[in-house]
Design a protein around this motif. Sequence first.
Motif, short mmCIF file in Angstrom:
data_model
loop_
_atom_site.label_atom_id
_atom_site.label_comp_id
_atom_site.label_asym_id
_atom_site.label_seq_id
_atom_site.Cartn_x
_atom_site.Cartn_y
_atom_site.Cartn_z
N LYS A 214 0.85 -1.19 0.00
CA LYS A 214 0.00 0.00 0.00
C LYS A 214 0.89 1.24 0.00
O LYS A 214 1.75 1.40 0.88
CB LYS A 214 -0.92 0.02 1.23
CG LYS A 214 -1.78 1.27 1.31
CD LYS A 214 -2.55 1.36 2.62
CE LYS A 214 -3.69 0.37 2.65
NZ LYS A 214 -4.56 0.56 3.84
N ASN A 221 -4.38 9.66 -1.16
CA ASN A 221 -4.95 8.42 -1.68
C ASN A 221 -4.01 7.24 -1.42
O ASN A 221 -2.79 7.38 -1.52
CB ASN A 221 -5.22 8.53 -3.18
CG ASN A 221 -6.40 9.41 -3.48
OD1 ASN A 221 -7.30 9.56 -2.66
ND2 ASN A 221 -6.42 10.00 -4.67
N ILE A 223 -2.71 3.68 -2.67
CA ILE A 223 -2.60 2.99 -3.95
C ILE A 223 -2.23 1.53 -3.74
O ILE A 223 -1.24 1.21 -3.08
CB ILE A 223 -1.54 3.68 -4.85
CG1 ILE A 223 -1.85 5.18 -4.97
CG2 ILE A 223 -1.52 3.03 -6.22
CD1 ILE A 223 -3.23 5.51 -5.50
N ASP A 224 -3.06 0.66 -4.30
CA ASP A 224 -2.91 -0.78 -4.19
C ASP A 224 -1.96 -1.27 -5.28
O ASP A 224 -2.21 -1.07 -6.47
CB ASP A 224 -4.31 -1.41 -4.35
CG ASP A 224 -4.30 -2.93 -4.25
OD1 ASP A 224 -3.24 -3.50 -3.96
OD2 ASP A 224 -5.37 -3.53 -4.47
N TRP A 270 -0.28 -1.56 -10.54
CA TRP A 270 -1.00 -0.73 -9.56
C TRP A 270 -2.41 -0.46 -10.08
O TRP A 270 -2.66 -0.48 -11.28
CB TRP A 270 -0.26 0.58 -9.31
CG TRP A 270 -0.05 1.44 -10.53
CD1 TRP A 270 0.90 1.27 -11.49
CD2 TRP A 270 -0.80 2.60 -10.91
NE1 TRP A 270 0.78 2.25 -12.46
CE2 TRP A 270 -0.25 3.08 -12.12
CE3 TRP A 270 -1.88 3.27 -10.33
CZ2 TRP A 270 -0.76 4.21 -12.77
CZ3 TRP A 270 -2.38 4.40 -10.98
CH2 TRP A 270 -1.82 4.85 -12.18
N PRO A 273 -6.77 5.05 -8.71
CA PRO A 273 -7.51 5.55 -7.54
C PRO A 273 -9.00 5.22 -7.65
O PRO A 273 -9.62 5.47 -8.68
CB PRO A 273 -7.27 7.07 -7.59
CG PRO A 273 -5.96 7.21 -8.29
CD PRO A 273 -5.93 6.10 -9.32
N SER A 278 -7.35 0.57 -4.03
CA SER A 278 -6.93 1.98 -4.09
C SER A 278 -8.09 2.90 -3.75
O SER A 278 -9.23 2.66 -4.16
CB SER A 278 -6.40 2.32 -5.49
OG SER A 278 -5.26 1.55 -5.81
N ALA A 290 -0.67 9.21 -8.23
CA ALA A 290 -0.49 7.78 -7.99
C ALA A 290 0.73 7.25 -8.72
O ALA A 290 1.54 6.49 -8.18
CB ALA A 290 -1.75 7.01 -8.41
#
Length: 529
Positions: A214, A221, A223-224, A270, A273, A278, A290
């Motif tokens: 993460k 934000n 972000i995954d 990734w 968002p 995310s 991001a």
Amino acid sequence: MAGWVWFRCLFGPNLHRIHRPPDQNRPEGRAGRRGWTYQPKSLEKHTDSILGWASALWSLSYYSSPLILCYLYRKGYFCSTKLIPVSQYVGTVLVCLLGIACLRGLGRWRNPEYLQFITILEETRKNHNHSNKKKLACYDFDFSHWPADFNWKEVSSPKLSQGGVSLLKPEPRHRGSADSVLSSFRTLPCHILSDRSLIWEEDAVPRFEGQRNKLVACDGNEIDTMFVDRRRDGGERGKTLVICCEGNAGFYEVGCMNTPLDGGYSVLGWNHPGFAGSTGVPFPQNEANAMDVVIQFAVHKLGFQLPDIIVYAWSIGGFTASWAVMSYPEVRAVVLDASFDDLLPLALKVMPDSWSESQGQGRGGGGPLVTHTVRQYMNLNNAEQLCKYQGPVLLIRRTKDEIITTMGPEDIMSNRGNDLLLKLLQFRYPKVMTEEGVRAVRQWLGAASQLEEASVYSHYEVDDDWCTSVLQSYQTDRETFFPWSVGEDMTPEGRRQLALFLARKYMRNFDTTHCTPLPISEFQPPWRL
């Protein structure tokens, strides 16, 4: 102590899957299993189902609240005699839901698998070291509870400008202030795809030792991301990191990340968002923020240098990819698959003719409302950003693309990938891309098959060796920053040859539609002189 553990179970996240045992003290009966789906006990299963339905009904009522309020007003419910019973009813429901949540916490507390998980999660929150992170990575759970692995503040401040253009800034919070309230409803598409995502993670996490992280961007934000490290056994390709930028409604679980993964590269994917784990809203500025934190993470935490990174994007992901190479010019190369030069022509294509600027202009004529909206809020100017990058570029054009064509897939000349190529070549080689050079490239772009492409190429008698020697000679004798003045003393025949040579080096055709996954055979590092 037991009460405190139950309290943590009460407010803990949903556990979906156990990829592998975090240690040898695993529950009895799991020995020898590589991974398994978490099986809640009966009490947790039923209470969680009730709370899930309650959450869905709350989301539905929230969005339909204007209609509900109007109905209640017309029926005369906005008076003290009727509001008091309603409030009492709502209070009773909330108390019941709280009781159900407590029962769910009890069910989790009585499950040794969940108890082990929540203990590891709390230990990781207190001490975010490598050992605890490795144990936590054995579990797949609600990503909102995952501790942050990297924050943009750790290494740098935001990029504020480059050439007078604003590059990076926090998005005003009021634009996303309702995000936390609406998150459960807005992420319904992600829940629909969750089974596919879990299937991918079941394969990637154990097989490739995928590392989920993460990242916190400058706008707040989260972000995954998913990283697969191939530096140990991937040879030269493994030492190269491919950062993947997904297309519209794309997720790293089911998107373009699989292509370089199949090729043995180290890969960092990734999610946009607002997609999957995310947070936020995928406005262009948030997308840039991001992308920035993803690159910073790759360099400062994963240990890659910018010249070791290739940025690869599919479709609308070309915006963040072109932003990345514009902002980080040391990046080795960029590959744009099925991308376009500018969003505006594609937006005008799908808008009504009546929205055009004047009667009779039709689609593409310049609707003022559409133009203003795109330029103000969704200005995806890929070509403009790409022209600020000096490194190698490869464009992949889908010859049957039905998404980024303005006149349909049967008209290949309306593919906006053509415009992206022409704008790039005209910027980098303006003396080559004169009228005769552009005409020759357009003829090559209009070829309907590989045979026709080869016919155009041979018709102009392109000598690859001569073109290469001309470019190498220019590169040796002069400053190599684009735009180049090569071609200013050439004959029209020479400019046509060089224009076609460059077009074929910068663009590859893939005979398929927009959404077909790109095979690794079509993914190649861009041409370098």
